[in-house]
Design a protein around this motif. Structure first.
Motif, mmCIF file in Angstrom:
data_model
loop_
_atom_site.group_PDB
_atom_site.id
_atom_site.type_symbol
_atom_site.label_atom_id
_atom_site.label_comp_id
_atom_site.label_asym_id
_atom_site.label_seq_id
_atom_site.Cartn_x
_atom_site.Cartn_y
_atom_site.Cartn_z
ATOM 1 N N PHE A 25 93.337 56.787 39.203
ATOM 2 C CA PHE A 25 93.145 55.436 38.687
ATOM 3 C C PHE A 25 94.470 54.741 38.384
ATOM 4 C CE2 PHE A 25 92.559 52.476 35.098
ATOM 5 C CZ PHE A 25 91.812 51.507 35.759
ATOM 6 N N ALA A 46 90.388 53.234 32.546
ATOM 7 C CA ALA A 46 89.581 52.137 33.096
ATOM 8 C C ALA A 46 88.832 51.412 31.981
ATOM 9 C CB ALA A 46 88.601 52.681 34.133
ATOM 10 N N THR A 84 88.761 45.624 39.092
ATOM 11 C CA THR A 84 88.772 47.004 39.575
ATOM 12 C C THR A 84 88.535 47.971 38.423
ATOM 13 O OG1 THR A 84 90.100 46.632 41.542
ATOM 14 C CG2 THR A 84 90.272 48.800 40.532
ATOM 15 N N VAL A 93 85.376 50.842 37.905
ATOM 16 C CA VAL A 93 85.534 52.252 37.567
ATOM 17 C C VAL A 93 84.867 52.542 36.223
ATOM 18 C CG1 VAL A 93 87.189 54.099 37.095
ATOM 19 C CG2 VAL A 93 87.630 52.466 38.942
ATOM 20 N N HIS A 111 84.837 54.972 42.171
ATOM 21 C CA HIS A 111 86.029 55.647 41.657
ATOM 22 C C HIS A 111 86.883 56.022 42.866
ATOM 23 C CE1 HIS A 111 88.671 58.509 39.637
ATOM 24 N NE2 HIS A 111 88.239 58.020 38.493
ATOM 25 N N ASP A 129 86.182 59.083 44.958
ATOM 26 C CA ASP A 129 85.071 59.128 45.909
ATOM 27 C C ASP A 129 85.563 59.252 47.352
ATOM 28 O OD1 ASP A 129 83.435 58.769 43.708
ATOM 29 O OD2 ASP A 129 83.115 56.629 44.053
ATOM 30 N N PHE A 173 87.523 48.130 46.270
ATOM 31 C CA PHE A 173 88.089 47.687 45.000
ATOM 32 C C PHE A 173 88.735 46.321 45.162
ATOM 33 C CE2 PHE A 173 88.026 52.332 44.572
ATOM 34 C CZ PHE A 173 87.312 52.439 43.387
#
Length: 306
Positions: free
Chosen positions: A130, A175, A201, A205, A211, A214, A230
């Motif tokens: 992230f 996030a 974005t 998440v 995410h 993924d 995203f």
């Protein structure tokens, strides 16, 4: 809270290693130099400064947030951390890569040889997904020092604070922590037009809609496509996240410097669109480890090499 300390003998890893080249070559914006000179110079080879970051839990590596400091001296990586830093540093700095074997698997090519010689021991990073995604959303049309400054401001304003040995460290926001910020708040941190991309974005998440993890396990081009869901993420940013976080070592982000390399050194790889040009330059740079070759070329050209 106090630091644990230790050292990793560089003789224990396969191939060379250079901490400064790895952390200041434009792959990661999540570390800071303790002396305040991060990204001050393009001559990044062989320094002995302390670098520090706050690392979130990493599946299969560490189950807790950790403050980590590291420097390179006399054949060792010295570290200070709130937990055993060896598995964390091995993961983040790809100390488990056999660098000699990887570079040997790329083509015999004069540009690659010059880049490899210039930055011996530079490895790819394996950043947390992230934070990596957000940092490259912020990277569009930005100098590396400004991208880094944005990430440090996000951490100072919205991330957790951790005090160790009397010093305060700032974690990159989660996030959830970013999703509740407003676009105006993010613009005030100089994110500009990237502010809504970061906020939306983060919402995706935080809400569980998607995410970056993924993408793991998908075929490479499917993984690249999956990240473009995203907000603010196109093919190039997607490739950066795949390469510098998710372990897709074949990814070749087509940024300005790689486009320059294509024009000057590999003109037959220019196919007129991202997907086809990406396939062509990926094949030219050796396929499986093309992202490693790309990163050396990116930094070599950016630092004035020809």
């Amino acid at each position: 809270m106090e630091f644990e300390t230790g050292a990793i003998p560089l003789s224990d890893i396969d191939g060379a290693f250079d901490l400064q080249a790895t952390l200041e070559s434009g792959q990661s914006y999540l570390w800071d130099c303790a002396d305040g000179r991060m990204y001050e110079s393009m001559d990044v080879y062989g320094g002995d400064a302390w670098y520090e970051t706050v690392v979130p839990p990493i599946d299969g590596v560490s189950d807790e947030q950790a403050v980590v400091r590291v420097r390179q001296t006399d054949g060792h990586l010295e570290w200070e951390a709130t937990t055993d830093a060896v598995p964390i540093l091995t993961h983040l700095l790809r100390l488990d890569d056999d660098l000699d074997a990887i570079l040997d698997a790329t083509p015999d090519d004069s540009l690659l040889e010059r880049a490899y010689d210039a930055y011996e021991g530079m490895r790819l990073v394996r950043d947390p997904p992230f934070p990596c995604l957000i940092s490259f959303i912020c990277s569009a049309q930005m100098r590396v020092s400004r991208i880094h400054g944005m990430q440090m401001r996000l951490a100072r304003e919205y991330g957790d604070t951790v005090t160790v040995a009397g010093e305060t460290y700032h974690a990159f926001p989660t996030a959830d922590q970013l999703a509740v910020r407003t676009e105006d708040e993010l613009r005030d941190l100089s994110l500009g037009y990237r502010a809504p991309y970061v906020q939306r974005t983060a919402e995706m998440v935080a809400n569980g809609d998607a995410h970056p993890n993924d993408a793991v396990g998908l075929p490479y081009e499917d993984a690249r496509d999956s990240l473009t869901q995203f907000v603010g993420v196109g093919d190039k940013v997607s490739d950066c996240v795949l390469l510098f976080s998710l372990g897709f070592l074949e990814a070749v982000p087509l940024d300005t410097w790689i486009q320059t390399a294509i024009a000057d050194h590999y003109p037959d790889c220019e196919a007129g669109n991202y997907a086809e040009t990406s396939r062509a330059i990926r094949d030219r740079l050796g396929g499986q480890y093309a992202g490693y070759a790309q990163t050396y070329v990116f930094y070599y050209l950016r630092a004035g090499g020809e």
